[in-house]
Design a protein around this motif. Structure first.
Motif, short mmCIF file in Angstrom:
data_model
loop_
_atom_site.label_atom_id
_atom_site.label_comp_id
_atom_site.label_asym_id
_atom_site.label_seq_id
_atom_site.Cartn_x
_atom_site.Cartn_y
_atom_site.Cartn_z
N VAL A 26 0.84 -1.20 0.00
CA VAL A 26 0.00 0.00 0.00
C VAL A 26 0.87 1.25 0.00
O VAL A 26 0.61 2.22 -0.74
CB VAL A 26 -0.95 -0.01 1.21
N ALA A 27 1.92 1.25 0.82
CA ALA A 27 2.81 2.40 0.88
C ALA A 27 3.46 2.66 -0.48
O ALA A 27 3.60 3.83 -0.91
CB ALA A 27 3.88 2.20 1.95
N SER A 28 3.85 1.60 -1.18
CA SER A 28 4.48 1.79 -2.49
C SER A 28 3.50 2.41 -3.49
O SER A 28 3.89 3.25 -4.31
CB SER A 28 5.01 0.45 -3.02
N THR A 29 2.25 2.01 -3.42
CA THR A 29 1.24 2.59 -4.31
C THR A 29 1.03 4.07 -4.02
O THR A 29 0.98 4.90 -4.95
CB THR A 29 -0.10 1.84 -4.15
N ILE A 30 0.92 4.42 -2.76
CA ILE A 30 0.71 5.82 -2.38
C ILE A 30 1.92 6.67 -2.75
O ILE A 30 1.78 7.79 -3.26
CB ILE A 30 0.39 5.92 -0.88
N ALA A 31 3.12 6.14 -2.50
CA ALA A 31 4.34 6.88 -2.86
C ALA A 31 4.41 7.09 -4.37
O ALA A 31 4.77 8.18 -4.84
CB ALA A 31 5.57 6.13 -2.36
N TYR A 32 4.09 6.06 -5.12
CA TYR A 32 4.12 6.17 -6.58
C TYR A 32 3.16 7.26 -7.06
O TYR A 32 3.52 8.11 -7.89
CB TYR A 32 3.75 4.83 -7.21
N ASP A 33 1.93 7.25 -6.54
CA ASP A 33 0.95 8.25 -6.96
C ASP A 33 1.40 9.66 -6.55
O ASP A 33 1.18 10.62 -7.29
CB ASP A 33 -0.41 7.93 -6.36
N MET A 34 2.00 9.78 -5.38
CA MET A 34 2.51 11.09 -4.95
C MET A 34 3.58 11.60 -5.91
O MET A 34 3.58 12.78 -6.29
CB MET A 34 3.09 10.98 -3.54
N THR A 379 -7.46 15.98 -3.54
CA THR A 379 -6.26 15.22 -3.90
C THR A 379 -5.06 16.16 -3.84
O THR A 379 -5.21 17.38 -3.90
CB THR A 379 -6.35 14.63 -5.32
N GLY A 380 -3.88 15.58 -3.74
CA GLY A 380 -2.68 16.42 -3.78
C GLY A 380 -1.51 15.78 -3.06
O GLY A 380 -1.63 14.72 -2.42
N VAL A 381 -0.37 16.44 -3.16
CA VAL A 381 0.85 15.94 -2.54
C VAL A 381 0.70 15.83 -1.03
O VAL A 381 1.14 14.86 -0.41
CB VAL A 381 2.04 16.84 -2.90
N GLY A 382 0.07 16.83 -0.41
CA GLY A 382 -0.08 16.82 1.04
C GLY A 382 -0.87 15.63 1.53
O GLY A 382 -0.48 14.97 2.50
N GLN A 383 -1.98 15.34 0.86
CA GLN A 383 -2.81 14.20 1.27
C GLN A 383 -2.08 12.88 1.07
O GLN A 383 -2.16 11.97 1.90
CB GLN A 383 -4.13 14.19 0.47
N GLN A 384 -1.35 12.77 -0.05
CA GLN A 384 -0.60 11.54 -0.30
C GLN A 384 0.51 11.36 0.73
O GLN A 384 0.72 10.26 1.26
CB GLN A 384 0.01 11.57 -1.71
N MET A 385 1.22 12.45 1.01
CA MET A 385 2.32 12.37 1.97
C MET A 385 1.81 12.04 3.36
O MET A 385 2.43 11.25 4.10
CB MET A 385 3.09 13.70 2.01
N ALA A 386 0.69 12.62 3.75
CA ALA A 386 0.12 12.34 5.07
C ALA A 386 -0.27 10.88 5.19
O ALA A 386 0.03 10.21 6.19
CB ALA A 386 -1.07 13.25 5.34
N ALA A 387 -0.95 10.36 4.17
CA ALA A 387 -1.33 8.94 4.19
C ALA A 387 -0.10 8.04 4.20
O ALA A 387 -0.04 7.05 4.94
CB ALA A 387 -2.22 8.63 2.99
N LEU A 388 0.88 8.38 3.37
CA LEU A 388 2.11 7.58 3.31
C LEU A 388 2.81 7.55 4.67
O LEU A 388 3.27 6.49 5.12
CB LEU A 388 3.05 8.17 2.26
N SER A 389 2.88 8.68 5.34
CA SER A 389 3.57 8.76 6.63
C SER A 389 2.83 7.99 7.70
O SER A 389 3.45 7.28 8.51
CB SER A 389 3.74 10.23 7.04
N ALA A 390 1.51 8.12 7.73
CA ALA A 390 0.73 7.40 8.75
C ALA A 390 0.80 5.89 8.53
O ALA A 390 0.98 5.12 9.48
CB ALA A 390 -0.71 7.88 8.73
N ILE A 391 0.65 5.48 7.29
CA ILE A 391 0.66 4.04 6.99
C ILE A 391 2.07 3.47 7.18
O ILE A 391 2.25 2.39 7.77
CB ILE A 391 0.14 3.80 5.57
N GLY A 392 3.08 4.18 6.73
CA GLY A 392 4.45 3.71 6.92
C GLY A 392 4.82 3.59 8.38
O GLY A 392 5.57 2.68 8.77
N ALA A 393 4.28 4.48 9.20
CA ALA A 393 4.63 4.48 10.63
C ALA A 393 4.17 3.21 11.34
O ALA A 393 4.67 2.89 12.41
CB ALA A 393 4.03 5.70 11.32
N THR A 394 3.24 2.48 10.74
CA THR A 394 2.82 1.22 11.37
C THR A 394 3.90 0.16 11.27
O THR A 394 3.82 -0.87 11.93
CB THR A 394 1.53 0.68 10.73
#
Length: 460
Positions: A26-34, A379-394
């Motif tokens: 999931v993190a790879s998908t979100i990072a790619y889209d960002m 949508t946007g970089v901020g939303q993608q980065m926030a999701a990536l950071s929260a999900i990665g932190a798990t």
């Protein structure tokens, strides 16, 4: 139409936070889209800049200020650290080195019109992320990650302003810039965190002494006030030197709490667990939970108090939860007694973030309202980065405790880095030219094949 609708629905991101492999996917998908928004690694573009980066207005959707790009590269360092996926490492290294400026202190001439102490700070944070994770050095004659952060620290020392309000940093570096009259939490907190991290990594007490000085000034200023009735610490956005800082702007933001929380956690670790820093960590953490994890949304899902419900966050503010998410994870590692409270909130927030990643033309673009499973339309970089950071932190693990020079950090120190830099880079250097862009194009050719290969790997 039904086919397109079905495709969008099936593209929505599904996350099992109990599965490391699922989280990494999931993190790879979100990072790619960002990173589809980022063009700085393309021929003829400027490395390190997001759209609008040369003349940003955060109120214009789709334009991103220079500082947010710096923060994004830090998020990608964290992504590599969590997942082991090095697809973006060359892009990150190129961007950090390109935007370091002529004096290697993240003060490039082309950003002088709006250079804030906080802007420099977020690029320095990314350099420190690289240090603490042993991110590969750029090599050659490029300055080390640690020296880049030290150069920012040394540059900012002379910006301390004891002549107004008894001390503190002004928001802007240059007096001609709008906002120079303000002393704000993110600039002062950013310098505090940078000093704390340098103390933690190097063991040099001069950094710790400075961190104490900045924290003490903030604690007695209007920027930090404890409500006697509730015990909540309010970290207010800014105070104005034009009226001698006698009041404050009463806005609270997640990233200000994250900056101060992490800074206190690094100081706790540096001092081998001094009670004063544990008390400060617990106060900031308690207040963070009270303000940004409201009971009406279950008590465990992070939200941006000032703007999220009304969907009037600007492009800067849409990214703020990224930083608090990451710094909560770091705090849980540096102050183990906090982990039992922090980790359930990171897990719930990650699940909520994934639930918002079901919008846009791809059917998986991330929104901001993690407390709702209905995509909020943004949508946007901020939303993608926030999701990536929260999900990665798990994926936070004890073996990811930030490194120090005593525990394996290898980035070379230069305590004098940047100390002789000009205070106004525009007096010596001109803005980016067509020639600069051509040079960037040549520099990027070497990594284009790797970038394409990484993209294909992620899609597959």
């Amino acid at each position: 139409m039904l086919v397109l609708l079905f495709a969008a629905l099936t593209a929505a991101i599904q996350l099992n936070v109990q599965s490391d492999s699922d989280v990494k996917s999931v993190a790879s998908t979100i990072a790619y889209d960002m990173m589809t928004v980022y063009t700085g690694n393309q021929s003829g573009q400027v490395p390190g800049l997001l759209p609008g980066g040369l003349n940003c207005n955060p109120n214009n959707i789709g334009t991103y200020c220079w500082w947010e790009a710096g923060a994004m590269f830090g998020a990608l360092i964290n992504y590599w650290q969590y997942t082991g996926d090095s697809s973006y490492n060359d892009v990150v290294s190129q961007a950090l080195q390109w935007q370091k400026g002529a004096d290697s202190n993240f003060n490039p001439a082309n950003q002088s019109r709006s250079m804030g102490v906080d802007d420099q700070g977020f690029w320095a944070f990314s350099a420190m992320d690289a240090v603490e994770a042993n991110f590969p050095e750029a090599g050659g004659n490029a300055p080390s990650w640690l020296s880049l952060a030290q150069a920012v620290y040394n540059f900012q020392l002379d910006l301390w302003d004891p002549d107004t309000c008894g001390g503190g940093f002004r928001w802007q570096v240059f007096a001609v810039n709008a906002g120079y009259n303000l002393k704000n939490a993110v600039s002062n907190g950013g310098n505090f965190q940078l000093a704390a991290r340098l103390a933690y990594v190097t063991g040099n007490s001069s950094y710790a002494d400075w961190a104490n000085k900045v924290y003490d000034w903030m604690a007695q200023s209007k920027l930090m006030q404890v409500d006697d009735a509730t015990g909540i610490l309010y970290i207010w956005d800014n105070t104005d030197t034009n009226n001698n800082c006698i009041d404050q702007t009463n806005y609270v933001w997640t990233y200000n709490y994250g900056i101060m929380l992490a800074g206190a956690a690094y100081m706790y670790a540096y001092t081998n667990g001094e009670q004063v820093w544990l008390d400060r960590v617990n106060l900031i953490l308690k207040s963070t939970f009270s303000l940004f994890f409201p009971a009406k949304y279950g008590g465990n899902v992070l939200y941006e108090l000032q703007c999220e419900e009304a969907l009037n966050c600007n492009e800067d503010q849409k990214s703020f939860k990224a930083y608090l998410s990451r710094w909560l994870a770091v705090t849980a590692l540096l102050v183990p007694s906090t982990a039992a409270e922090i980790n359930p909130k990171l897990l719930a927030s990650a699940q909520g973030a994934a639930g918002q990643c079901d919008g846009g033309s791809t059917g998986r673009a991330c929104g901001l309202q993690w407390w709702s499973t209905t995509w909020d339309g943004t949508t946007g970089v901020g939303q993608q980065m926030a999701a990536l950071s929260a999900i990665g932190a798990t994926l936070n693990r004890q073996d990811l405790v930030p490194l120090t020079t005593n525990t394996g950090a290898t980035s070379k120190s230069d305590p004098n880095a940047g100390s002789t830099a000009a205070k106004d880079p525009t007096t010596e250097h001109s803005p980016i030219t067509t020639g600069d862009k051509a040079g960037a194009a040549i520099f990027t050719i070497a990594i284009v094949i790797l970038a394409i290969g990484g993209a294909i790997w992620i899609v597959l």
